[in-house]
Design a protein around this motif. Sequence first.
Motif, short mmCIF file in Angstrom:
data_model
loop_
_atom_site.label_atom_id
_atom_site.label_comp_id
_atom_site.label_asym_id
_atom_site.label_seq_id
_atom_site.Cartn_x
_atom_site.Cartn_y
_atom_site.Cartn_z
N PHE A 1 42.24 65.58 156.76
CA PHE A 1 40.82 65.28 157.01
C PHE A 1 40.08 66.56 157.42
N LEU A 2 40.66 67.31 158.34
CA LEU A 2 40.03 68.56 158.78
C LEU A 2 39.88 69.53 157.62
N SER A 3 40.90 69.61 156.80
CA SER A 3 40.88 70.56 155.69
C SER A 3 40.01 70.11 154.53
N ASP A 4 40.16 68.85 154.13
CA ASP A 4 39.52 68.39 152.90
C ASP A 4 38.12 67.83 153.11
N GLU A 5 37.89 67.13 154.22
CA GLU A 5 36.59 66.47 154.40
C GLU A 5 35.62 67.28 155.24
N ILE A 6 36.12 68.18 156.06
CA ILE A 6 35.23 69.05 156.84
C ILE A 6 35.28 70.48 156.33
N SER A 7 36.26 70.76 155.50
CA SER A 7 36.43 72.11 154.92
C SER A 7 36.69 73.17 155.97
N ALA B 1 32.60 59.08 163.08
CA ALA B 1 31.90 60.08 163.90
C ALA B 1 31.29 61.15 163.03
N LEU B 2 32.02 61.61 162.01
CA LEU B 2 31.49 62.63 161.11
C LEU B 2 30.26 62.11 160.38
N ALA B 3 30.32 60.86 159.91
CA ALA B 3 29.17 60.29 159.19
C ALA B 3 27.94 60.25 160.08
N PHE B 4 28.11 59.87 161.35
CA PHE B 4 26.97 59.82 162.27
C PHE B 4 26.43 61.22 162.54
N PHE C 1 24.22 67.73 161.09
CA PHE C 1 25.41 68.59 161.04
C PHE C 1 25.91 68.68 159.60
N VAL C 2 25.13 69.37 158.78
CA VAL C 2 25.45 69.54 157.37
C VAL C 2 25.10 70.98 156.97
N ASN D 1 33.45 72.95 167.23
CA ASN D 1 32.89 71.71 167.78
C ASN D 1 33.51 70.44 167.20
N THR D 2 34.75 70.53 166.72
CA THR D 2 35.42 69.31 166.26
C THR D 2 35.66 68.33 167.39
N VAL D 3 35.50 68.79 168.63
CA VAL D 3 35.62 67.88 169.77
C VAL D 3 34.64 66.71 169.66
N LEU D 4 33.53 66.92 168.96
CA LEU D 4 32.54 65.85 168.80
C LEU D 4 33.11 64.68 168.00
#
Length: 285
Positions: free
Chosen positions: A107-113, A141-144, A150-151, A160-163
């Motif tokens: 998820f961290l690699s593919d969806e947040i790059s 959380a990412l969608a919100f 945050f784009v 800030n992945t803690v969010l």
Amino acid sequence: MMIARCCLLPPPCFSAVRARCFAGETSDTGILFREKLIYLQDLNVDPHKALRVNPALRAAPIASVVSVENLLSSTGLSRPAVGRILDMFPDLLTSDPESDILPVLRFLSDEISISEQDIPKSISRCPRLLISSVDFQLRPALAFLKTLGFVGRDTITSRNTVLLVSSVERTLIPKIEFLEEGLGFTRDEVAKMVVRSPALLTYSVENNLAPKVEFFLEEMRGDVKELKRFPQYFSFSLERKIKPRHRLLREHGILMPLSEMLKVSDGQFNNWLLELRLRSVERRL
């Protein structure tokens, strides 16, 4: 993708005695259990705490525990860092690397790059990511956060992945609504503030946001527009920095933008204040 593999070979520091457990050279339950305790101690994981928090660890084969370490190590985390994480979250010791941990890494690699080099930074800064559900926590959380802005160049990063581990309904939305109501801002105005200063969404309303808003409005008689320009105000200690510096400035009748008041070090602030005093004395002479 480097993190896609989950090696079951023991780490280099795994002793020959413990390695025999993998070869089936002993079936003595007591010996196997002691070997597991020694292994945890080598990782700097408190075995007593781990067994108390995660009773399933008692029956877990040591090979499964080692596989967790190996997957985390494959991301680039050092062994001490892995041990610290496993000590913080002992439930990880009996997790399934393939079905529990690997989806988070992907998820961290593919969806947040997030780059391969930055994934260990993300995990070190927020180990709770590893025990968070991708489907029920991280992805919502990412969608919100994307709806807030945050784009693109302001997208979530390793800093800030803690969010992502915050509940949208119980944590993120209440903080957004507090800033709207407490400062009279629109959702768009608050969104711009949190994108500029993502840490805003990590602060407690009761212990941070509310007292600082109250002090700014009632004691400093500040203009809320200044908080839009400098949302980092909330990152400074109210008791150790904001109040003392405001008091000194008020005593000398000096007005100063928040950014200039707070961003400089104590030494720079005191030197700057001394210079103003000397100039004031010279003008009177």
